[in-house]
Scaffold this active site. Structure first.
Site, PDB file in Angstrom:
ATOM      1  N   GLU A   1      18.611  55.541  27.740  1.00 44.50           N
ATOM      2  CA  GLU A   1      17.750  54.539  27.477  1.00 44.50           C
ATOM      3  C   GLU A   1      16.619  54.641  28.732  1.00 44.50           C
ATOM      4  O   GLU A   1      15.478  54.439  28.516  1.00 44.50           O
ATOM      5  CB  GLU A   1      18.466  53.274  27.633  1.00 44.50           C
TER       6      GLU A   1
ATOM      7  N   GLU B   1      32.332  69.716  36.177  1.00 46.59           N
ATOM      8  CA  GLU B   1      31.087  69.304  35.337  1.00 46.59           C
ATOM      9  C   GLU B   1      29.960  70.170  35.066  1.00 46.59           C
ATOM     10  O   GLU B   1      29.620  70.817  36.264  1.00 46.59           O
ATOM     11  CB  GLU B   1      30.876  67.924  35.701  1.00 46.59           C
TER      12      GLU B   1
HETATM   13  P1  0O2 Z   1      25.630  62.342  41.414  1.00 41.91           P
HETATM   14  O1  0O2 Z   1      25.333  61.582  42.667  1.00 41.91           O
HETATM   15  O2  0O2 Z   1      24.504  63.086  40.781  1.00 41.91           O
HETATM   16  O3  0O2 Z   1      27.043  62.757  41.462  1.00 41.91           O
HETATM   17  P2  0O2 Z   1      32.087  59.775  32.454  1.00 41.91           P
HETATM   18  O4  0O2 Z   1      32.163  61.220  32.967  1.00 41.91           O
HETATM   19  O5  0O2 Z   1      31.848  59.522  31.087  1.00 41.91           O
HETATM   20  O6  0O2 Z   1      33.343  59.222  33.020  1.00 41.91           O
HETATM   21  P3  0O2 Z   1      29.738  59.609  34.215  1.00 41.91           P
HETATM   22  O7  0O2 Z   1      30.366  60.198  35.447  1.00 41.91           O
HETATM   23  O8  0O2 Z   1      28.951  58.211  34.449  1.00 41.91           O
HETATM   24  O9  0O2 Z   1      30.895  59.104  33.486  1.00 41.91           O
HETATM   25  O10 0O2 Z   1      29.043  60.540  33.177  1.00 41.91           O
HETATM   26  P4  0O2 Z   1      27.497  61.160  32.940  1.00 41.91           P
HETATM   27  O11 0O2 Z   1      26.909  60.084  32.383  1.00 41.91           O
HETATM   28  O12 0O2 Z   1      27.519  62.186  32.063  1.00 41.91           O
HETATM   29  O13 0O2 Z   1      26.818  61.418  34.438  1.00 41.91           O
HETATM   30  C1  0O2 Z   1      27.324  62.456  35.021  1.00 41.91           C
HETATM   31  C2  0O2 Z   1      26.251  62.592  36.000  1.00 41.91           C
HETATM   32  O14 0O2 Z   1      25.013  63.130  35.214  1.00 41.91           O
HETATM   33  C3  0O2 Z   1      25.689  61.978  37.048  1.00 41.91           C
HETATM   34  O15 0O2 Z   1      26.834  61.733  38.302  1.00 41.91           O
HETATM   35  C4  0O2 Z   1      24.381  62.292  37.498  1.00 41.91           C
HETATM   36  O16 0O2 Z   1      24.458  63.366  38.408  1.00 41.91           O
HETATM   37  C5  0O2 Z   1      24.057  62.661  36.083  1.00 41.91           C
HETATM   38  N1  0O2 Z   1      23.346  61.589  35.471  1.00 41.91           N
HETATM   39  C6  0O2 Z   1      23.748  60.894  34.300  1.00 41.91           C
HETATM   40  N2  0O2 Z   1      22.801  59.743  34.142  1.00 41.91           N
HETATM   41  C7  0O2 Z   1      21.787  59.856  35.131  1.00 41.91           C
HETATM   42  C8  0O2 Z   1      20.570  59.311  35.070  1.00 41.91           C
HETATM   43  O17 0O2 Z   1      20.360  58.413  34.414  1.00 41.91           O
HETATM   44  N3  0O2 Z   1      19.670  59.762  36.221  1.00 41.91           N
HETATM   45  C9  0O2 Z   1      19.858  60.940  37.055  1.00 41.91           C
HETATM   46  N4  0O2 Z   1      19.071  61.310  37.918  1.00 41.91           N
HETATM   47  N5  0O2 Z   1      21.187  61.550  36.833  1.00 41.91           N
HETATM   48  C10 0O2 Z   1      21.986  61.063  35.909  1.00 41.91           C
HETATM   49  P5  0O2 Z   1      26.987  60.587  39.263  1.00 41.91           P
HETATM   50  O18 0O2 Z   1      28.245  60.608  39.896  1.00 41.91           O
HETATM   51  O19 0O2 Z   1      26.428  59.119  38.641  1.00 41.91           O
HETATM   52  O20 0O2 Z   1      25.620  60.902  40.386  1.00 41.91           O
END
Ligand code: 0O2
Length: 224
Positions: A113, A139
């Site tokens: 979104e 991942e």
């Molecule tokens: P960081 O600090 O980058 O490590 P799930 O795997 O289903 O239990 P999760 O982990 O929320 O849930 O999965 P998702 O949505 O696949 O997101 C995993 C990672 O993708 C995030 O890790 C971010 O690195 C990246 N990501 C996901 N959504 C966004 C977003 O909206 N913006 C940005 N810039 N990165 C995003 P972390 O641990 O949240 O963050």
């Protein structure tokens, strides 16, 4: 298991996967004179970041919770040139021997979104230790350079505002994501044309080579 020992296992899984990805890229460069991967980076999540994520999920910081629920302790990011490369790489990873895909999230076909776009995979990599083999989760994020540019800026903005990003900034980010997507589509189109031209050039060289070679052979047989 303390953090240091834990990272040892995840580092080993990352190394294995990076070698496999590197091989794919080298194979592409050699066979197709084209490399779909711009660059690859990897990281192990910091202890603080793991604890924060567990807290956000409402879980206690135990090793069991960490191993079971945090999928991105080890992460690899693959940056591609064009959108179709993302799916090509994802397919190849899926077919890698020894690698099991546990989960896929296609934020490329359906962006989040807020505008975030990227292809995520959680894979399991077997790591051999002196005590036996364990399956380790990694991942993988696959995205284009434009998607990466947007995501890193959005990450910085989120950090700056401590996730309470003002509405106007969020809207601006969504607009930028749309522009990024348009740019990616135009660049992918250009890339496809370029590859078609290269394919045609390789075909012409091959045809020319075959013609010259056949003529030379015929002349030799005819004693000319
Ligand atoms: P960081 O600090 O980058 O490590 P799930 O795997 O289903 O239990 P999760 O982990 O929320 O849930 O999965 P998702 O949505 O696949 O997101 C995993 C990672 O993708 C995030 O890790 C971010 O690195 C990246 N990501 C996901 N959504 C966004 C977003 O909206 N913006 C940005 N810039 N990165 C995003 P972390 O641990 O949240 O963050």
């Amino acid at each position: 298991m303390e953090y240091k020992r834990l990272t040892l296992v995840y580092t080993a899984a990352l190394k294995q996967l990076e070698t496999k990805i590197d091989t794919i890229n080298e194979e592409f460069k050699t066979l197709h004179k084209y490399n779909p991967i711009e660059h690859v980076s990897s990281r192990i999540k910091s202890k603080q970041s793991i604890t924060n994520k567990l807290k956000k999920k409402g879980l206690e910081a135990t090793h069991e919770n960490l191993i079971k629920t945090i999928n991105d302790i080890a992460g690899i990011r693959i940056i591609c040139s064009f959108i179709p490369d993302i799916f090509k790489i994802a397919d190849m990873i899926e077919n890698m021997q020894g690698i099991t895909v546990l989960k896929k999230k296609d934020y490329v076909t359906t962006p989040k979104e807020n505008g975030y776009s990227s292809y995520h995979m959680i894979v399991s990599v077997p790591v051999s230790l002196s005590v036996g083999t364990i399956d380790v989760k990694v991942e993988i994020q696959i995205r284009t350079m434009a998607m990466d540019f947007w995501a890193s800026l959005e990450h910085k903005i989120n950090y700056k505002y401590d996730k309470q990003v003002p509405k106007a900034v969020r809207k601006e980010l969504r607009d930028c994501a749309k522009m990024t997507h348009k740019l990616d589509k135009r660049m992918s189109h250009l890339g496809r044309n370029l590859m078609e031209e290269e394919k045609q050039a390789i075909k012409e060289i091959t045809t020319e080579y075959t013609t010259v070679y056949t003529t030379a052979l015929l002349s030799e047989n005819a004693g000319i």
